[in-house]
Design a protein around this motif. Sequence first.
Motif, short mmCIF file in Angstrom:
data_model
loop_
_atom_site.label_atom_id
_atom_site.label_comp_id
_atom_site.label_asym_id
_atom_site.label_seq_id
_atom_site.Cartn_x
_atom_site.Cartn_y
_atom_site.Cartn_z
N THR A 2 -17.24 0.61 -23.68
CA THR A 2 -17.62 0.03 -22.39
C THR A 2 -18.76 0.86 -21.82
N LEU A 3 -19.97 0.30 -21.87
CA LEU A 3 -21.16 1.05 -21.47
C LEU A 3 -21.45 0.88 -20.00
N GLU A 4 -21.87 1.98 -19.39
CA GLU A 4 -22.41 1.96 -18.03
C GLU A 4 -23.81 2.54 -18.10
N ILE A 5 -24.77 1.82 -17.55
CA ILE A 5 -26.16 2.29 -17.51
C ILE A 5 -26.50 2.56 -16.05
N ARG A 6 -26.92 3.77 -15.76
CA ARG A 6 -27.26 4.12 -14.39
C ARG A 6 -28.20 5.32 -14.36
N PRO A 7 -28.88 5.52 -13.21
CA PRO A 7 -29.75 6.70 -13.08
C PRO A 7 -28.93 7.99 -13.13
N VAL A 8 -29.58 9.03 -13.62
CA VAL A 8 -28.95 10.35 -13.68
C VAL A 8 -28.93 10.95 -12.27
N GLU A 9 -27.81 11.57 -11.92
CA GLU A 9 -27.64 12.11 -10.57
C GLU A 9 -27.26 13.59 -10.63
N GLY A 10 -28.01 14.41 -9.93
CA GLY A 10 -27.66 15.81 -9.78
C GLY A 10 -28.13 16.70 -10.91
N ALA A 11 -28.14 18.02 -10.63
CA ALA A 11 -28.66 19.00 -11.57
C ALA A 11 -27.83 19.08 -12.84
N SER A 46 -38.18 8.99 -13.66
CA SER A 46 -36.94 8.23 -13.53
C SER A 46 -36.12 8.37 -14.80
N CYS A 47 -34.99 9.05 -14.69
CA CYS A 47 -34.11 9.30 -15.83
C CYS A 47 -32.90 8.37 -15.77
N VAL A 48 -32.68 7.63 -16.86
CA VAL A 48 -31.56 6.69 -16.95
C VAL A 48 -30.72 7.07 -18.15
N ALA A 49 -29.40 6.97 -18.01
CA ALA A 49 -28.51 7.35 -19.10
C ALA A 49 -27.47 6.26 -19.35
N ALA A 50 -26.97 6.25 -20.59
CA ALA A 50 -25.87 5.38 -20.98
C ALA A 50 -24.60 6.22 -21.04
N TYR A 51 -23.55 5.73 -20.43
CA TYR A 51 -22.27 6.44 -20.37
C TYR A 51 -21.19 5.59 -21.03
N ASP A 52 -20.34 6.23 -21.80
CA ASP A 52 -19.15 5.60 -22.36
C ASP A 52 -17.94 6.35 -21.83
N ALA A 53 -17.14 5.66 -21.01
CA ALA A 53 -15.97 6.30 -20.38
C ALA A 53 -16.37 7.58 -19.64
N GLY A 58 -26.46 8.42 -24.28
CA GLY A 58 -27.82 8.00 -24.55
C GLY A 58 -28.70 8.21 -23.33
N VAL A 59 -30.00 8.41 -23.56
CA VAL A 59 -30.92 8.74 -22.46
C VAL A 59 -32.26 8.03 -22.64
N SER A 60 -32.96 7.84 -21.52
CA SER A 60 -34.31 7.30 -21.55
C SER A 60 -35.01 7.62 -20.25
N VAL A 61 -36.33 7.71 -20.29
CA VAL A 61 -37.16 8.04 -19.13
C VAL A 61 -38.15 6.91 -18.90
N LEU A 98 -29.93 0.45 -22.64
CA LEU A 98 -30.86 1.28 -21.88
C LEU A 98 -32.19 0.55 -21.66
N LEU A 99 -32.75 0.00 -22.74
CA LEU A 99 -34.05 -0.66 -22.63
C LEU A 99 -33.96 -1.92 -21.77
#
Length: 400
Positions: A2-11, A46-53, A58-61, A98-99
Amino acid sequence: MTLEIRPVEGADELRRFADVHAVAFGHRFEEERLAKLILPALEQVSCVAAYDAGRMIGVSVDQRFEITLPGGRFAPAGGITWVGVLPTERRRGALRALLEHQHADLRERGVPLSILYASQTTIYGRFGYGPATVRATEADVDTRHGAFAEPFQDPGSIVMVDDASPVAIVREVIERSRPQIPGEVDREDDDIGYMFADADKMQFRIAHRNAAGDYDGFATYKIEREWEHEVIATHRVVVEMLLSASIEAHAAIWRYLLDLDLARTVRISNRPLDDPIRWLLAEWRHYRVRHIADGLWLKMVDPVAALEARGYAVDGRLVLDLEGDRLLLEAQGGEARCMPTSLEPEIELDRSMLAAAYLGGVRFGALRDGRRLRELTAGACSRADRMFVAGRDPWCSYEF
């Protein structure tokens, strides 16, 4: 999955983002470089990442650029980079997710184009990207055959640049040069500065000033020292960057490089295929291109807007079948309008191949002969080539 794609948050997430990218490409960042260079640079894009659980896999800029188009026009473009998926999570849909997320964001912002450099040629075609520029990735000149065919008297001057971060000089040269080069992009000051933040301490920098004192050329190089029998110098000049906004600056920088003492070879990378150095040299066979490869890949996020954004060399009319969508393209006086149509198509092709031809560096006729498109009306590809041709080969000096 179950993928979630969202911007990266925090250091903490940004640090994990850098780690995922490094692992995807088979290396690790040293802590000092990560803290001083990598993380500050990532904070500017703008950094976007793919999250599983909840786990980042995965990452992309996405960087914001303005790209030069044929006809001296400009358009906004999203620069996709740093794309990577953990080796254990590949072929499970993370890259596509991501794309698609980034492409949807570009459409929402009204950005008609997306650009990237591809780590492999087989990855991005299925997402609509085509290789829009071709470049010499390695070339060299034997300095013993470095004489010019015609006498050259520089109306300006070459100066050494001692500034550790010559952002203002490079920006001036880029702003003068990029309107002339289809495929070239603008740069933020941070992007320019980053090129020098991690530079080799042995790097030399030169700039060219025209007769009015304005900067219209810039180059960086280092010298690989080598001695035959400990007494004969056969040094290699390795040119890392060469930007020029005038024919005089281009010739003057090459003359400087070829005349460096003790050098046997000048080696250069990432050059346009129509680099005039071949015609400057009296013995032009000694400009040897060692390798040719793709450069910038391009996707038309909005094909209609993209086709209307660029200029056209001649008036003409084309009906394209773009993966089932029929488009009528009409060019007049250098400008064009594009719209859906029910007319019978003359050329049938997919989005990646139209993207490859978009900047004028790839001929429709070559794509036809390479079985990458179908010419449905005789002469349509020749007409398209006349319309889409650019004043020079497209090229991007910046590998982001």
